[in-house]
Write a protein that holds these residues in place. Structure first.
Motif, PDB file in Angstrom:
ATOM      1  N   LEU A   1     125.082  63.537  63.626  1.00 19.83           N
ATOM      2  CA  LEU A   1     123.761  62.827  63.512  1.00 19.83           C
ATOM      3  C   LEU A   1     124.796  61.461  63.319  1.00 19.83           C
ATOM      4  CD1 LEU A   1     120.364  63.840  62.358  1.00 19.83           C
ATOM      5  CD2 LEU A   1     121.011  63.044  64.579  1.00 19.83           C
TER       6      LEU A   1
ATOM      7  N   ARG B   1     126.615  60.162  66.263  1.00 21.62           N
ATOM      8  CA  ARG B   1     126.162  59.664  67.866  1.00 21.62           C
ATOM      9  C   ARG B   1     125.748  58.933  67.629  1.00 21.62           C
ATOM     10  NH1 ARG B   1     122.674  65.051  67.636  1.00 21.62           N
ATOM     11  NH2 ARG B   1     123.664  66.115  69.902  1.00 21.62           N
ATOM     12  N   LYS B   2     125.070  58.326  66.211  1.00 19.19           N
ATOM     13  CA  LYS B   2     124.443  56.937  66.106  1.00 19.19           C
ATOM     14  C   LYS B   2     125.951  56.134  66.667  1.00 19.19           C
ATOM     15  CE  LYS B   2     120.726  56.534  62.110  1.00 19.19           C
ATOM     16  NZ  LYS B   2     120.617  56.086  61.199  1.00 19.19           N
TER      17      LYS B   2
ATOM     18  N   LEU C   1     128.085  55.764  68.313  1.00 18.03           N
ATOM     19  CA  LEU C   1     128.544  55.885  69.418  1.00 18.03           C
ATOM     20  C   LEU C   1     127.523  55.752  70.469  1.00 18.03           C
ATOM     21  CD1 LEU C   1     130.068  59.367  69.926  1.00 18.03           C
ATOM     22  CD2 LEU C   1     131.266  57.644  69.171  1.00 18.03           C
ATOM     23  N   ALA C   2     126.471  55.894  69.708  1.00 19.71           N
ATOM     24  CA  ALA C   2     124.798  55.045  70.417  1.00 19.71           C
ATOM     25  C   ALA C   2     124.698  53.591  71.256  1.00 19.71           C
ATOM     26  CB  ALA C   2     123.838  55.298  69.692  1.00 19.71           C
ATOM     27  N   PRO C   3     125.796  52.841  70.619  1.00 12.96           N
ATOM     28  CA  PRO C   3     125.539  51.227  71.223  1.00 12.96           C
ATOM     29  C   PRO C   3     126.295  51.046  72.726  1.00 12.96           C
ATOM     30  CG  PRO C   3     125.720  51.447  68.722  1.00 12.96           C
ATOM     31  CD  PRO C   3     126.327  52.835  68.832  1.00 12.96           C
TER      32      PRO C   3
ATOM     33  N   GLY D   1     127.176  53.782  74.153  1.00  9.53           N
ATOM     34  CA  GLY D   1     126.095  54.798  75.748  1.00  9.53           C
ATOM     35  C   GLY D   1     126.585  56.322  75.348  1.00  9.53           C
ATOM     36  N   TYR D   2     127.568  56.781  74.056  1.00  9.89           N
ATOM     37  CA  TYR D   2     128.191  57.872  74.142  1.00  9.89           C
ATOM     38  C   TYR D   2     127.766  59.091  73.127  1.00  9.89           C
ATOM     39  CZ  TYR D   2     131.618  54.738  76.802  1.00  9.89           C
ATOM     40  OH  TYR D   2     132.925  54.181  77.901  1.00  9.89           O
ATOM     41  N   ASP D   3     126.786  58.312  72.517  1.00 11.85           N
ATOM     42  CA  ASP D   3     126.143  59.209  71.813  1.00 11.85           C
ATOM     43  C   ASP D   3     125.780  60.869  72.755  1.00 11.85           C
ATOM     44  OD1 ASP D   3     123.878  57.641  73.063  1.00 11.85           O
ATOM     45  OD2 ASP D   3     122.857  58.464  71.925  1.00 11.85           O
ATOM     46  N   ARG D   4     125.548  60.707  73.957  1.00 13.87           N
ATOM     47  CA  ARG D   4     125.781  61.600  74.652  1.00 13.87           C
ATOM     48  C   ARG D   4     126.327  62.813  75.566  1.00 13.87           C
ATOM     49  NH1 ARG D   4     127.532  60.937  80.236  1.00 13.87           N
ATOM     50  NH2 ARG D   4     128.962  59.076  80.818  1.00 13.87           N
TER      51      ARG D   4
ATOM     52  N   GLN E   1     127.507  66.608  72.113  1.00 14.43           N
ATOM     53  CA  GLN E   1     126.077  67.542  72.977  1.00 14.43           C
ATOM     54  C   GLN E   1     126.198  68.966  71.693  1.00 14.43           C
ATOM     55  OE1 GLN E   1     128.056  68.185  76.532  1.00 14.43           O
ATOM     56  NE2 GLN E   1     127.662  66.263  77.236  1.00 14.43           N
TER      57      GLN E   1
END
Ligand code: CA
Length: 228
Positions: free
Chosen positions: A199, A202-203, A205-207, A209-212, A215
């Protein structure tokens, strides 16, 4: 970050010579005098490469390689075998058993360094030490994460997690496998801890758009992939 190399050799003089030569070339060197201690070491830490002597007391070098290849946690470990035997059949046999390269004794420090460098390069540990996917650049020497040319602060466990997943991108790992790789097998950590750190990665990478890219694979575990 320099590469960790595990030397598995029972003869102290040769071990000493190998250590001297590899440390001079900038590697971190660990030693094991036989196959059993090598396996014990690998239970806790996975080096970037193992240098394994053919002739070992107890588990032979070839058997050690076979055991490493049969263990899914460490099976991708690059291995260079040292052999005193020059026969073609021996060399072929070692390749069939999953050795990345071999060096016949006696060899020069220069040859040793060149072979190790080549195997590390082939296994994806490039000279710059950078793992790059899309705009994500993980500098494995400086332990630094750059995304879209911005430095992103990353904690040590998240770093290990991201490095491991990026190095093995596309492959799915169970929580248990991630625990083995990132925390080592001897430390007891709850599987839930893996989810917590996933988690957090992911956080980060999220800003961008790479949290996806991190997987969840239902019933199997996690993987790093740029494809959906
Ligand atoms: Ca030996």
């Amino acid at each position: 970050m320099s590469h960790d190399i595990l030397i598995v050799e029972d003869e102290p003089d040769i071990r000493e010579m190998l250590r001297f030569s590899l440390e001079r070339a900038g590697y971190n060197v660990q030693e094991a005098a036989d196959g059993e201690s090598a396996l014990e070491y690998l239970n806790n830490k996975i080096p970037h490469l193992a240098l394994v002597d053919w002739m070992l007391p107890g588990i032979s070098g070839v058997d050690l390689v076979r055991r490493i290849r049969a263990d899914e946690t460490i099976q991708d470990l690059p291995i260079v075998m040292l052999t005193a035997r020059g026969g073609e059949s021996d060399k072929l046999a070692s390749f069939e058993r999953g050795v990345d390269d071999y060096i016949t004794k006696p060899f020069s420090p220069k040859e040793l360094q060149a072979r190790i460098k080549a195997v590390l390069r082939r296994s994806g540990h490039n000279e710059s030490g950078q793992l790059i996917v899309a705009d994500i650049c993980l500098d494995t020497r400086a332990h630094r994460l750059m995304i879209a040319d911005q430095t992103v602060h990353i904690g040590p466990t998240e770093y290990k997690m991201l490095e491991f997943l990026m190095r093995n991108h596309g492959r799915v790992f169970s929580r248990e496998q991630l625990l083995d790789h990132i925390w080592g097998r001897t430390i007891y950590v709850e599987e839930r801890t893996v989810d917590v750190h996933i988690l957090r990665v992911r956080k980060l990478l999220a800003p961008f758009g790479y949290d996806r890219f991190i997987q969840t694979v239902r019933g199997a575990g996690y993987r790093f992939s740029e494809k959906d």
